[in-house]
Scaffold this active site. Sequence first.
Site, PDB file in Angstrom:
ATOM      1  N   CYS A   7       1.627  -6.627  -5.443  1.00  0.00           N
ATOM      2  CA  CYS A   7       2.459  -7.618  -4.992  1.00  0.00           C
ATOM      3  C   CYS A   7       3.353  -6.662  -4.715  1.00  0.00           C
ATOM      4  O   CYS A   7       4.773  -6.168  -5.897  1.00  0.00           O
ATOM      5  CB  CYS A   7       3.339  -8.811  -5.332  1.00  0.00           C
ATOM      6  N   SER A  10       6.292  -4.304   1.034  1.00  0.00           N
ATOM      7  CA  SER A  10       6.543  -4.339   1.189  1.00  0.00           C
ATOM      8  C   SER A  10       5.455  -5.491   1.946  1.00  0.00           C
ATOM      9  O   SER A  10       5.680  -6.786   2.962  1.00  0.00           O
ATOM     10  CB  SER A  10       5.829  -3.826   2.416  1.00  0.00           C
ATOM     11  N   ASP A 102       3.371  -1.524 -10.948  1.00  0.00           N
ATOM     12  CA  ASP A 102       2.178  -1.878 -10.661  1.00  0.00           C
ATOM     13  C   ASP A 102       2.218   0.562 -10.952  1.00  0.00           C
ATOM     14  O   ASP A 102       1.063   0.792 -10.492  1.00  0.00           O
ATOM     15  CB  ASP A 102       2.793  -1.181  -8.955  1.00  0.00           C
ATOM     16  N   THR A 181      10.405  12.386  21.509  1.00  0.00           N
ATOM     17  CA  THR A 181      11.284  11.557  19.972  1.00  0.00           C
ATOM     18  C   THR A 181      10.125  10.746  18.906  1.00  0.00           C
ATOM     19  O   THR A 181      10.154  11.528  17.658  1.00  0.00           O
ATOM     20  CB  THR A 181      11.641  10.319  20.176  1.00  0.00           C
TER      21      THR A 181
HETATM   22  N1  LIG Z   1      -3.661  -3.092   6.725  1.00  0.00           N
HETATM   23  C1  LIG Z   1      -2.286  -2.586   6.935  1.00  0.00           C
HETATM   24  N2  LIG Z   1      -1.254  -3.560   6.820  1.00  0.00           N
HETATM   25  C2  LIG Z   1      -0.185  -3.351   6.132  1.00  0.00           C
HETATM   26  N3  LIG Z   1       0.192  -1.455   6.834  1.00  0.00           N
HETATM   27  C3  LIG Z   1      -1.223  -1.072   5.682  1.00  0.00           C
HETATM   28  C4  LIG Z   1      -2.790  -1.347   6.364  1.00  0.00           C
HETATM   29  N4  LIG Z   1      -3.171   0.184   5.917  1.00  0.00           N
HETATM   30  C5  LIG Z   1      -2.418   0.044   6.080  1.00  0.00           C
HETATM   31  N5  LIG Z   1      -0.818   0.445   5.844  1.00  0.00           N
HETATM   32  C6  LIG Z   1       0.372   1.292   5.417  1.00  0.00           C
HETATM   33  O1  LIG Z   1       0.840   0.490   4.060  1.00  0.00           O
HETATM   34  C7  LIG Z   1       1.448   1.048   3.992  1.00  0.00           C
HETATM   35  C8  LIG Z   1       2.227  -0.076   3.112  1.00  0.00           C
HETATM   36  O2  LIG Z   1       1.297   0.507   1.561  1.00  0.00           O
HETATM   37  P1  LIG Z   1       1.944  -0.379   0.327  1.00  0.00           P
HETATM   38  O3  LIG Z   1       0.532   0.036  -0.419  1.00  0.00           O
HETATM   39  O4  LIG Z   1       0.925  -1.876   0.782  1.00  0.00           O
HETATM   40  O5  LIG Z   1       3.061  -0.653   0.044  1.00  0.00           O
HETATM   41  P2  LIG Z   1       3.678  -1.303  -0.711  1.00  0.00           P
HETATM   42  O6  LIG Z   1       3.200  -2.127  -1.824  1.00  0.00           O
HETATM   43  O7  LIG Z   1       4.965  -1.158  -1.066  1.00  0.00           O
HETATM   44  O8  LIG Z   1       4.056  -2.964  -0.092  1.00  0.00           O
HETATM   45  C9  LIG Z   1       2.473   1.015   5.295  1.00  0.00           C
HETATM   46  O9  LIG Z   1       3.671   1.320   5.415  1.00  0.00           O
HETATM   47  C10 LIG Z   1       1.332   0.808   6.773  1.00  0.00           C
HETATM   48  O10 LIG Z   1       1.374   2.146   7.445  1.00  0.00           O
HETATM   49  C1  LIG Z   2       9.688   2.682  -7.093  1.00  0.00           C
HETATM   50  C2  LIG Z   2       8.827   0.928  -6.944  1.00  0.00           C
HETATM   51  C3  LIG Z   2       9.962   0.461  -6.063  1.00  0.00           C
HETATM   52  C4  LIG Z   2       7.860   1.169  -5.851  1.00  0.00           C
HETATM   53  O1  LIG Z   2       7.538  -0.273  -5.347  1.00  0.00           O
HETATM   54  P1  LIG Z   2       6.672  -0.280  -4.007  1.00  0.00           P
HETATM   55  O2  LIG Z   2       6.592   1.293  -2.754  1.00  0.00           O
HETATM   56  O3  LIG Z   2       4.945  -0.170  -5.294  1.00  0.00           O
HETATM   57  O4  LIG Z   2       6.508  -1.323  -3.263  1.00  0.00           O
HETATM   58  C5  LIG Z   2       8.782   0.456  -8.128  1.00  0.00           C
HETATM   59  O5  LIG Z   2       7.453   0.621  -8.753  1.00  0.00           O
HETATM   60  C6  LIG Z   2       9.813  -0.454  -8.594  1.00  0.00           C
HETATM   61  O6  LIG Z   2      10.240  -0.805  -8.354  1.00  0.00           O
HETATM   62  N1  LIG Z   2       9.420   0.470  -9.932  1.00  0.00           N
HETATM   63  C7  LIG Z   2      11.136  -0.151 -10.798  1.00  0.00           C
HETATM   64  C8  LIG Z   2      11.985   1.697 -10.841  1.00  0.00           C
HETATM   65  C9  LIG Z   2      10.837   2.911 -12.038  1.00  0.00           C
HETATM   66  O7  LIG Z   2       9.564   2.296 -11.725  1.00  0.00           O
HETATM   67  O8  LIG Z   2      11.431   3.583 -12.698  1.00  0.00           O
HETATM   68  K   LIG Z   3       2.866  -0.584  -4.786  1.00  0.00           K
END
Ligand SMILES: Nc1ncnc2c1ncn2[C@@H]1O[C@H](COP(=O)(O)OP(=O)(O)O)[C@@H](O)[C@H]1O
Ligand SMILES: CC(C)(COP(=O)(O)O)[C@@H](O)C(=O)NCCC(=O)O
Ligand SMILES: [K+]
Length: 251
Positions: A7, A10, A102, A181
């Site tokens: 989780c 996003s 993570d 843009t």
């Molecule tokens: N099938 C998908 N659905 C949504 N986002 C995707 C997908 N494949 C790649 N992405 C990209 O992955 C990014 C999110 O990465 P992710 O590692 O899942 O983030 P988080 O762990 O922070 O939720 C989005 O910005 C998007 O550009």
């Molecule tokens: C840095 C993060 C926000 C990354 O989250 P993600 O991009 O995987 O959604 C997550 O690992 C987090 O909340 N970390 C806690 C702060 C730290 O690692 O110092």
């Molecule tokens: K992540």
Amino acid sequence: MILELDCGNSFIKWRVIHAADATINGGGIVDSDQALVAAVAALSSLRLIGCRMVSVRSEEETSALCALILASFGVEVSVAQPVKEMAGVRNGYEDYQRLGMDRWLGALGAYHLAGRACLVIDFGTAAKADYVAADGEHLGGYICPGMPLMRSQLRTHTRRIRYDDASAERALGSLAPGRSTVEAVERGCVLMLQGFARTQIEQARALWDEDFTVFLTGGDAPLVQDAAPQARIVPDLVFVGLAMACPIESR
Ligand SMILES: Nc1ncnc2c1ncn2[C@@H]1O[C@H](COP(=O)(O)OP(=O)(O)O)[C@@H](O)[C@H]1O
Ligand SMILES: CC(C)(COP(=O)(O)O)[C@@H](O)C(=O)NCCC(=O)O
Ligand SMILES: [K+]
């Protein structure tokens, strides 16, 4: 079968694996708890014996999802918890509980796969880099805005940057200087991510010469692949660490 959940801020990444041999039965990426339940329930012949989860979301959101999984599929969820040391890797944070789970699981997974010094670069909502030395010492890392955050900051804090998702996708066909843009923003942000990756690899080289493995993961890793040809792209790296942190006995 085991349900695995990552989780992020996003999206929820999920997959169902066979407990005996870890082969993958199904998986995907969803943007809500409800969509997750619907996607998992749609798998044919689903027989879950357990569920493991890593979450960087709030305690409340995490426990709400655990309760929903229990109610929907009748399995308790094992949630990965911070530890100082595991599988030969020592958490490098002053307060080990503050390191994003993570990131920690990515570091565990990478060290397990590489068996030597490694640099993990994860492009999700945030862009993260983590360093694990050859002896398993986690040296710490870096956190920067990822693609979705850079994009939305530009859209939110300017008056004239507006475009839709379809044109954003088209703009990434090339990284030449933008003539609109959408091209200027999308390509500029990708070059920021690539610059981040290159700088991290330079730093790893200064630390370890050529004796290290680079791992690229996270949803936006493909955007950076060309800038880091030596990297191993491992989309499920966090799941590798999750299986180590939350073992589930097969029955
Ligand atoms: N099938 C998908 N659905 C949504 N986002 C995707 C997908 N494949 C790649 N992405 C990209 O992955 C990014 C999110 O990465 P992710 O590692 O899942 O983030 P988080 O762990 O922070 O939720 C989005 O910005 C998007 O550009
Ligand atoms: C840095 C993060 C926000 C990354 O989250 P993600 O991009 O995987 O959604 C997550 O690992 C987090 O909340 N970390 C806690 C702060 C730290 O690692 O110092
Ligand atoms: K992540």
